[in-house]
Design a protein around this motif. Structure first.
Motif, PDB file in Angstrom:
ATOM      1  N   ILE A 142       0.596  19.702  30.957  1.00 51.23           N
ATOM      2  CA  ILE A 142       1.967  19.847  31.454  1.00 51.23           C
ATOM      3  C   ILE A 142       2.377  18.554  32.152  1.00 51.23           C
ATOM      4  N   ASN A 143       3.684  18.297  32.170  1.00 41.61           N
ATOM      5  CA  ASN A 143       4.244  17.242  33.011  1.00 41.61           C
ATOM      6  C   ASN A 143       5.573  17.757  33.543  1.00 41.61           C
ATOM      7  N   SER A 144       6.352  16.929  34.175  1.00 44.54           N
ATOM      8  CA  SER A 144       7.581  17.420  34.818  1.00 44.54           C
ATOM      9  C   SER A 144       8.662  17.832  33.820  1.00 44.54           C
ATOM     10  N   ARG A 145       8.543  17.390  32.544  1.00 45.48           N
ATOM     11  CA  ARG A 145       9.596  17.693  31.565  1.00 45.48           C
ATOM     12  C   ARG A 145       9.225  18.754  30.545  1.00 45.48           C
ATOM     13  N   PHE A 146       7.930  18.943  30.259  1.00 50.06           N
ATOM     14  CA  PHE A 146       7.545  19.920  29.230  1.00 50.06           C
ATOM     15  C   PHE A 146       6.074  20.299  29.347  1.00 50.06           C
ATOM     16  N   ALA A 147       5.725  21.362  28.598  1.00 50.98           N
ATOM     17  CA  ALA A 147       4.326  21.799  28.473  1.00 50.98           C
ATOM     18  C   ALA A 147       3.929  21.612  27.013  1.00 50.98           C
ATOM     19  N   LYS A 148       2.751  21.026  26.783  1.00 49.63           N
ATOM     20  CA  LYS A 148       2.206  20.879  25.427  1.00 49.63           C
ATOM     21  C   LYS A 148       1.286  22.068  25.166  1.00 49.63           C
ATOM     22  N   VAL A 149       1.414  22.677  23.989  1.00 52.97           N
ATOM     23  CA  VAL A 149       0.602  23.855  23.668  1.00 52.97           C
ATOM     24  C   VAL A 149       0.003  23.737  22.265  1.00 52.97           C
ATOM     25  N   HIS A 150      -1.036  24.528  22.008  1.00 50.76           N
ATOM     26  CA  HIS A 150      -1.574  24.716  20.659  1.00 50.76           C
ATOM     27  C   HIS A 150      -1.211  26.127  20.233  1.00 50.76           C
ATOM     28  N   ILE A 151      -0.574  26.255  19.067  1.00 49.18           N
ATOM     29  CA  ILE A 151      -0.186  27.576  18.557  1.00 49.18           C
ATOM     30  C   ILE A 151      -1.404  28.196  17.884  1.00 49.18           C
ATOM     31  N   LEU A 152      -1.793  29.397  18.326  1.00 51.48           N
ATOM     32  CA  LEU A 152      -3.000  30.054  17.823  1.00 51.48           C
ATOM     33  C   LEU A 152      -2.691  31.222  16.884  1.00 51.48           C
ATOM     34  N   TYR A 153      -1.601  31.963  17.163  1.00 51.71           N
ATOM     35  CA  TYR A 153      -1.223  33.133  16.368  1.00 51.71           C
ATOM     36  C   TYR A 153       0.251  33.066  16.027  1.00 51.71           C
ATOM     37  N   VAL A 154       0.628  33.582  14.845  1.00 46.72           N
ATOM     38  CA  VAL A 154       2.026  33.866  14.521  1.00 46.72           C
ATOM     39  C   VAL A 154       2.097  35.379  14.456  1.00 46.72           C
ATOM     40  N   GLY A 155       2.859  35.991  15.367  1.00 42.86           N
ATOM     41  CA  GLY A 155       2.821  37.453  15.490  1.00 42.86           C
ATOM     42  C   GLY A 155       1.408  37.845  15.894  1.00 42.86           C
ATOM     43  N   SER A 156       0.757  38.675  15.072  1.00 38.64           N
ATOM     44  CA  SER A 156      -0.630  39.059  15.378  1.00 38.64           C
ATOM     45  C   SER A 156      -1.618  38.433  14.401  1.00 38.64           C
ATOM     46  N   THR A 157      -1.144  37.473  13.573  1.00 36.53           N
ATOM     47  CA  THR A 157      -2.003  36.839  12.580  1.00 36.53           C
ATOM     48  C   THR A 157      -2.579  35.535  13.113  1.00 36.53           C
ATOM     49  N   PRO A 158      -3.915  35.414  13.188  1.00 35.11           N
ATOM     50  CA  PRO A 158      -4.495  34.154  13.657  1.00 35.11           C
ATOM     51  C   PRO A 158      -4.283  33.041  12.631  1.00 35.11           C
ATOM     52  N   LEU A 159      -4.049  31.829  13.108  1.00 40.48           N
ATOM     53  CA  LEU A 159      -3.860  30.684  12.209  1.00 40.48           C
ATOM     54  C   LEU A 159      -5.207  30.052  11.890  1.00 40.48           C
ATOM     55  N   LYS A 160      -5.333  29.547  10.662  1.00 45.29           N
ATOM     56  CA  LYS A 160      -6.581  28.877  10.256  1.00 45.29           C
ATOM     57  C   LYS A 160      -6.709  27.531  10.948  1.00 45.29           C
TER      58      LYS A 160
END
Length: 195
Positions: free
Chosen positions: A78-96
């Protein structure tokens, strides 16, 4: 053992046209080869000299985050302007494979956007429910929003390493030390709870 196949997304820059020739699933622009679809990168050597770069779809195609989709992600920094994330699921489906996302300060809450502070909303390691508001490309990330009441932090750990309990829409508490931390807490709907 063969190295793991590199996974590409549409618009991702693969290499320069001086290094290879464009094959199926790719296109060229401004002297570079880009992926035109989601799939695995393949390089084949040709007699003519330059290898041919192709992108081949998996037999079972990879689910991609789409605009409007609710995704589960983990905060990386995180910084003062945004949070960086890793997307793990779309809905309830895990991503490869994980996709990167950004939650900008102005997309954290629906009201009083100018008063939002990123460090009072998320911390690295938090698990967050967010909505995709814009597709990214290879150079940038998916843009995500937590502006709805149902979106925000769903799992957070305290400094003592204990899972925190939400006590209001903007605070979570450690059950062991009883210390409180600010978070943008999600009011989780039953369909998003993983069993």
């Amino acid at each position: 053992m063969a190295p793991p196949a590199r996974y590409c997304v549409p618009g991702e820059r693969l290499c320069s046209t001086e290094e290879a020739t464009a094959g199926s699933g790719t296109y060229t622009r401004h002297g570079f080869i880009f992926s035109s679809l989601a799939g695995c990168l393949e390089k084949r050597s040709e007699d003519s000299g330059l290898p041919v770069v192709s992108v081949v779809r998996d037999a079972e195609s990879q689910l991609l985050p789409d605009v409007g989709a609710v995704v589960t992600c983990k905060v990386c920094s995180i910084n003062s302007r945004f949070a960086k994330v890793h997307i793990l699921y779309v809905g309830s489906t895990p991503l490869k494979s994980t996709f990167r996302g950004t939650i900008r300060r102005e997309d954290i809450r629906a009201t009083e956007k100018d008063k939002v502070e990123v460090y009072k909303s998320f911390r690295p390691g938090d698990i967050v429910l967010a909505k995709v508001i814009s597709l990214g490309d290879a150079q940038s990330n998916y843009l995500l929003s937590t502006a709805e009441n149902e979106l925000g932090v769903v799992v957070a750990r305290s400094e003592a390493g204990v899972q925190m309990v939400p006590i209001s829409w903007c605070e979570m508490q450690c059950p062991r030390t009883h210390t409180k931390d600010f978070r943008k807490v999600a009011r989780v709907q039953p369909q998003f709870l993983q069993t």
